[in-house]
Design an enzyme around this catalytic site. Structure first.
Site, PDB file in Angstrom:
ATOM      1  N   SER A 168      57.762  75.838  -1.506  1.00 34.94           N
ATOM      2  CA  SER A 168      56.391  75.885  -2.021  1.00 34.94           C
ATOM      3  C   SER A 168      55.981  74.517  -2.555  1.00 34.94           C
ATOM      4  O   SER A 168      56.764  73.579  -2.555  1.00 34.94           O
ATOM      5  CB  SER A 168      56.264  76.965  -3.091  1.00 34.94           C
ATOM      6  OG  SER A 168      57.004  76.617  -4.233  1.00 34.94           O
ATOM      7  N   CYS A 169      54.726  74.437  -2.980  1.00 32.87           N
ATOM      8  CA  CYS A 169      54.102  73.195  -3.461  1.00 32.87           C
ATOM      9  C   CYS A 169      55.047  72.414  -4.367  1.00 32.87           C
ATOM     10  O   CYS A 169      55.630  73.012  -5.265  1.00 32.87           O
ATOM     11  CB  CYS A 169      52.823  73.531  -4.215  1.00 32.87           C
ATOM     12  SG  CYS A 169      52.002  72.128  -4.985  1.00 32.87           S
ATOM     13  N   PRO A 170      55.236  71.119  -4.198  1.00 30.60           N
ATOM     14  CA  PRO A 170      54.530  70.229  -3.270  1.00 30.60           C
ATOM     15  C   PRO A 170      55.300  69.949  -1.986  1.00 30.60           C
ATOM     16  O   PRO A 170      54.907  69.091  -1.216  1.00 30.60           O
ATOM     17  CB  PRO A 170      54.433  68.939  -4.082  1.00 30.60           C
ATOM     18  CG  PRO A 170      55.754  68.884  -4.799  1.00 30.60           C
ATOM     19  CD  PRO A 170      56.108  70.335  -5.110  1.00 30.60           C
ATOM     20  N   MET A 171      56.409  70.688  -1.756  1.00 27.98           N
ATOM     21  CA  MET A 171      57.311  70.311  -0.665  1.00 27.98           C
ATOM     22  C   MET A 171      56.688  70.331   0.740  1.00 27.98           C
ATOM     23  O   MET A 171      56.969  69.418   1.526  1.00 27.98           O
ATOM     24  CB  MET A 171      58.579  71.159  -0.715  1.00 27.98           C
ATOM     25  CG  MET A 171      59.486  70.774  -1.863  1.00 27.98           C
ATOM     26  SD  MET A 171      59.836  69.004  -1.836  1.00 27.98           S
ATOM     27  CE  MET A 171      60.995  68.860  -3.170  1.00 27.98           C
TER      28      MET A 171
ATOM     29  N   ASP B 241      54.224  79.132   2.608  1.00 29.20           N
ATOM     30  CA  ASP B 241      53.427  78.947   1.396  1.00 29.20           C
ATOM     31  C   ASP B 241      51.932  79.049   1.757  1.00 29.20           C
ATOM     32  O   ASP B 241      51.421  78.189   2.479  1.00 29.20           O
ATOM     33  CB  ASP B 241      53.754  77.568   0.805  1.00 29.20           C
ATOM     34  CG  ASP B 241      52.853  77.211  -0.367  1.00 29.20           C
ATOM     35  OD1 ASP B 241      52.217  78.128  -0.930  1.00 29.20           O
ATOM     36  OD2 ASP B 241      52.785  76.021  -0.719  1.00 29.20           O
TER      37      ASP B 241
END
Lengths: 81, 195
Positions: free
Chosen positions: A17-20, A44
């Site tokens: 999930s964010c920011p990956m 995501d």
């Protein structure tokens, strides 16, 4: 899939999930040559807005399409320069 | 409206300034416009974040924003001071705690949250949620931030104050910097955040 692209490389960020998703997309695009198309597969839901925003704010990339299929979101990004 | 611009300034302004002076003035103005354009148009956005908190939850916002901004190609500096320094401390960063007391978002009353071991329990619960959600760990975020060229700075005054050693921090963390360096980056930045 609404359209088929000549995909150069696929990046699997399912489960992240964010920011990956954005951070890994950027790294993957850096390793490509001009004209190459990166397919990014994510789970995501935020990646739809985030990758759209990232592509709009980044020089040298073009977001070709985003496809939602059940729990998966697939993004097609072309490196343009 | 005015089709005859060549003659209507000839009496007034030309007397006050000779042609050579006018040319010189035009050149000066052209230079300053070129300078302004090059400053505004280099396209390189800059961000400076000042990270002051060392709790588990407050380690995330600066690192998420920093790594994402770097993915946009921005030039990013995160200046870590006071408790924010623990985020860069290799050992302490793996043991950051969530405070259950005074946190209205926690599903327990303060009287209970103040009991021994509650911070640890709250932290474990949050760590599990983060893992289940596929959210990156603090260590992973530090790694990707450094990989993407984010400059993570550790305030020298706080290092001395906390009796830390420069070797306690992750490789590539910049030490030996202070408020003046942080201010200099902030002044040059498009985005400045205090976390």
């Amino acid at each position: 899939m609404s359209e088929t692209f000549d995909i150069t490389e696929t990046l699997d960020v399912r489960g992240a999930s964010c920011p990956m998703p954005v951070v890994k997309t950027k790294s993957a695009v850096d390793g490509l040559s001009e004209g190459a198309i990166l397919e990014v597969v994510a789970t995501d839901p935020g990646s739809v807005s985030d990758i759209d925003g990232w592509a709009a704010g980044t020089d040298g990339v073009d977001l070709l399409d985003q496809v939602e299929d059940g729990d998966e979101f697939t993004h097609y990004i072309q490196k343009t320069s | 409206m005015s089709t005859d611009t060549s003659t209507n300034t000839s009496d007034g302004d030309a007397e006050a300034m000779t042609e050579a002076e006018l040319r010189e003035r035009v050149e000066e103005l052209e230079d300053s416009v070129a300078r302004l354009e090059s400053d505004a148009d280099d396209g390189q956005k800059k961000m400076t974040i000042v990270a002051t908190k060392g709790t588990f939850d407050m380690a995330y916002p600066p690192l998420i924003l920093a790594s994402t901004a770097a993915a946009f190609g921005w030039d990013v500096v995160v200046f870590h001071t006071f408790w924010g320094l623990d985020i860069l401390h290799e050992e302490r960063s793996k043991n950051l705690q969530l405070s259950a007391v005074g946190n209205p978002s926690m599903p327990m009353p303060n009287a209970l949250a103040a009991l021994p071991g509650m911070d640890r329990m709250a932290t474990r619960m949050m760590e599990k949620k983060i893992d289940d959600n596929g959210t990156a760990t603090v260590e992973e975020l530090i790694d990707v931030s450094l990989d993407q060229g984010v400059e993570l700075q550790a305030c020298q005054m706080t290092i001395d104050l906390m009796d830390y050693d420069e070797d306690d921090f992750y490789d590539d963390v910049v030490t030996g910097v202070g408020a003046a360096t942080a201010l200099q980056h902030m002044a040059e930045s498009d985005v400045q955040l205090l976390v």
